[in-house]
Write a protein that holds these residues in place. Structure first.
Motif, PDB file in Angstrom:
ATOM      1  N   GLY A  53       0.798  -1.228   0.000  1.00  0.00           N
ATOM      2  CA  GLY A  53       0.000   0.000   0.000  1.00  0.00           C
ATOM      3  C   GLY A  53       0.826   1.270   0.000  1.00  0.00           C
ATOM      4  O   GLY A  53       0.346   2.320   0.457  1.00  0.00           O
ATOM      5  N   LEU A  54       2.045   1.223  -0.531  1.00  0.00           N
ATOM      6  CA  LEU A  54       2.939   2.385  -0.532  1.00  0.00           C
ATOM      7  C   LEU A  54       2.958   2.988  -1.935  1.00  0.00           C
ATOM      8  O   LEU A  54       3.464   2.378  -2.868  1.00  0.00           O
ATOM      9  N   ALA A  55       2.416   4.204  -2.083  1.00  0.00           N
ATOM     10  CA  ALA A  55       2.224   4.776  -3.421  1.00  0.00           C
ATOM     11  C   ALA A  55       3.298   5.782  -3.811  1.00  0.00           C
ATOM     12  O   ALA A  55       3.508   6.032  -4.988  1.00  0.00           O
ATOM     13  N   ARG A  91      21.420   1.619   1.942  1.00  0.00           N
ATOM     14  CA  ARG A  91      20.538   2.696   1.495  1.00  0.00           C
ATOM     15  C   ARG A  91      21.087   4.066   1.922  1.00  0.00           C
ATOM     16  O   ARG A  91      20.620   5.102   1.467  1.00  0.00           O
ATOM     17  N   SER A  92      22.099   4.098   2.770  1.00  0.00           N
ATOM     18  CA  SER A  92      22.618   5.348   3.326  1.00  0.00           C
ATOM     19  C   SER A  92      23.606   6.027   2.381  1.00  0.00           C
ATOM     20  O   SER A  92      24.375   5.365   1.687  1.00  0.00           O
ATOM     21  N   LEU A  93      23.620   7.380   2.387  1.00  0.00           N
ATOM     22  CA  LEU A  93      24.601   8.140   1.613  1.00  0.00           C
ATOM     23  C   LEU A  93      25.977   8.132   2.284  1.00  0.00           C
ATOM     24  O   LEU A  93      26.962   8.559   1.677  1.00  0.00           O
ATOM     25  N   TRP A 109      15.111  -1.688  -1.323  1.00  0.00           N
ATOM     26  CA  TRP A 109      16.272  -1.187  -2.078  1.00  0.00           C
ATOM     27  C   TRP A 109      17.243  -2.326  -2.379  1.00  0.00           C
ATOM     28  O   TRP A 109      17.770  -2.436  -3.485  1.00  0.00           O
ATOM     29  N   GLU A 110      17.439  -3.216  -1.417  1.00  0.00           N
ATOM     30  CA  GLU A 110      18.331  -4.365  -1.616  1.00  0.00           C
ATOM     31  C   GLU A 110      17.838  -5.231  -2.772  1.00  0.00           C
ATOM     32  O   GLU A 110      18.617  -5.615  -3.660  1.00  0.00           O
ATOM     33  N   ILE A 168       7.319   5.136   1.056  1.00  0.00           N
ATOM     34  CA  ILE A 168       8.322   4.070   1.120  1.00  0.00           C
ATOM     35  C   ILE A 168       9.398   4.403   2.150  1.00  0.00           C
ATOM     36  O   ILE A 168       9.794   3.561   2.962  1.00  0.00           O
ATOM     37  N   LEU A 169       9.876   5.650   2.122  1.00  0.00           N
ATOM     38  CA  LEU A 169      10.963   6.045   3.024  1.00  0.00           C
ATOM     39  C   LEU A 169      10.539   5.987   4.488  1.00  0.00           C
ATOM     40  O   LEU A 169      11.375   5.860   5.379  1.00  0.00           O
TER      41      LEU A 169
END
Length: 388
Positions: free
Chosen positions: A270-272, A334-336, A287-288, A277-278
């Motif tokens: 249910g994430l649009a 997922r981290s910068l 992301w993986e 998502i974040l």
């Protein structure tokens, strides 16, 4: 029009094989690509979901004999499984006339029936290619976040808004549950299979635990195994196997399970939007899975993909063994500001891979020490393509 990387491979395979099966989920772009190929050479396109086209094949040997000079494209070929035995005879007669390649292009929305039928009937006469959803190497780099959020099905990725993309994916899921699964697999209530598929999305990148899933849904472990096999065969779910050796270390034996398209993961939960998502716990696992699908798609044919994990905590998210035996160990963050955990160092000490890479969502590569590189997804994907 997005140029698909598989187009060159498909044209080359058609030129060397009498029959080619292009497999992939529904709506991934197989028909569009086949019609592009058809414009490059004399061709005949038949859609076996069309009653009119099926009627043209009422006497298939006679009909196909009149089109020996063309590439015959048979779409949704699993709807006419009896054709495979006939194609074998047509191909063999053509070979005696010197027609050794470019005879048939078979499009299938799932691997189940196609592989079951053609594996017996067309052995030695057919080549297989898998067409995946769009990946990060097929779009502008600036659109990677959108591709991750919406997934790689072209109509979902190119939708005019997040809401329309989400609606498309919801309809796609419903079509599979209500139409395609009953046609290709055992009779499973649509709502029950939706619960199972949604639970896999919740457990994205997790170790497969059939007993836990069975308890949650109220079925036995064998039923869970059957359903999982079905979604894997329909190219919707990936079962990433653990790397194993005779080293004496206690290695994890359960596979990791991924819903292959990140857009479907988000839609099932249910994430649009990106913001949805974040803010959800699935963000890292989603992301993986997205990174793993892109890298496996970019890797040369014959590459083996595993993960590595020991009971002592040594772990590698993706271990690619390239043709020739070179190993690339890939950690996904997922981290910068990615940090390498102790488990990755221990795993690399165990396996001594030739490359040690941390994929992160930034744009520039930089060293992390101990022979480890931090690298954007697209750059490592391009390096894998260069290994072909």
């Amino acid at each position: 029009m997005i140029e698909r990387r598989i187009k060159v491979d498909l044209a080359a395979t058609i030129d060397r094989s009498p029959a080619v099966a292009l497999l992939g989920p529904r709506q991934v772009g197989k028909t569009t690509l086949a019609q592009e190929i058809a414009r490059m050479r004399p061709s005949l396109y038949l859609d076996l979901e069309s009653e009119a086209d099926r009627a043209r094949l009422a006497e298939p040997e006679l009909y196909l004999a009149g089109h020996e000079d063309k590439l015959v494209i048979l779409d949704e070929v699993h709807r006419a499984p009896n054709l495979f035995q006939i194609l074998r005879g047509v191909i063999d007669r053509g070979r005696r006339k010197g027609l050794r390649s470019g005879r048939f292009l078979l499009l299938g929305s799932a691997s189940i029936e196609l592989l079951r039928q053609s594996g017996e009937s067309l052995a030695g006469r057919i080549s297989y290619l898998e067409m995946r959803p769009l990946d990060a190497l097929e779009i502008p780099e600036a659109q990677i976040e959108r591709l991750w959020a919406r997934g790689g099905f072209p109509d979902s990725f190119l939708a005019k808004s997040d809401a329309l993309s989400q609606r498309w994916r919801q309809d796609f899921i419903r079509t599979y549950l209500e139409r395609d699964v009953p046609m290709l697999g055992p009779r499973i209530p649509a709502e029950t299979l939706r619960r199972f598929w949604t639970m896999l999305a919740h457990h994205q990148a997790g170790l497969h635990n059939a007993a836990e899933l069975a308890r949650s849904i109220g079925v036995d472990g064998k039923t869970i195994a059957t359903w999982l096999d079905l979604l894997v065969d329909m190219l919707l779910v990936r079962r990433l196997e653990p790397w194993h050796s005779n080293s004496g270390k206690r290695l994890v034996k359960s596979p990791r399970i991924y819903v292959r398209d990140s857009g479907l993961v988000h839609s099932l939960l249910g994430l649009a939007t990106i913001d949805d998502i974040l803010g959800h716990p699935v963000v890292g696992a989603s992301w993986e899975g997205f990174v793993i699908e892109t890298l496996i798609a970019a890797a040369p044919e014959g590459t083996q993909a595993h993960f590595y994990r020991t009971s002592a905590g040594a772990e590698i998210d993706l271990l690619l063994t390239l043709p020739g035996g070179k190993r690339w160990a890939i950690e996904i963050k997922r981290s910068l500001t990615p940090k390498v955990e102790r488990g990755f160092h221990h795993a690399c000490a165990d396996l001594e891979p030739q490359r040690r890479v941390v994929i992160y969502p930034g744009r520039e590569p930089f060293p992390l020490g101990h022979g480890i590189e931090a690298m954007p997804l697209v750059l490592l994907g391009q390096q894998l393509v260069a290994q072909h």
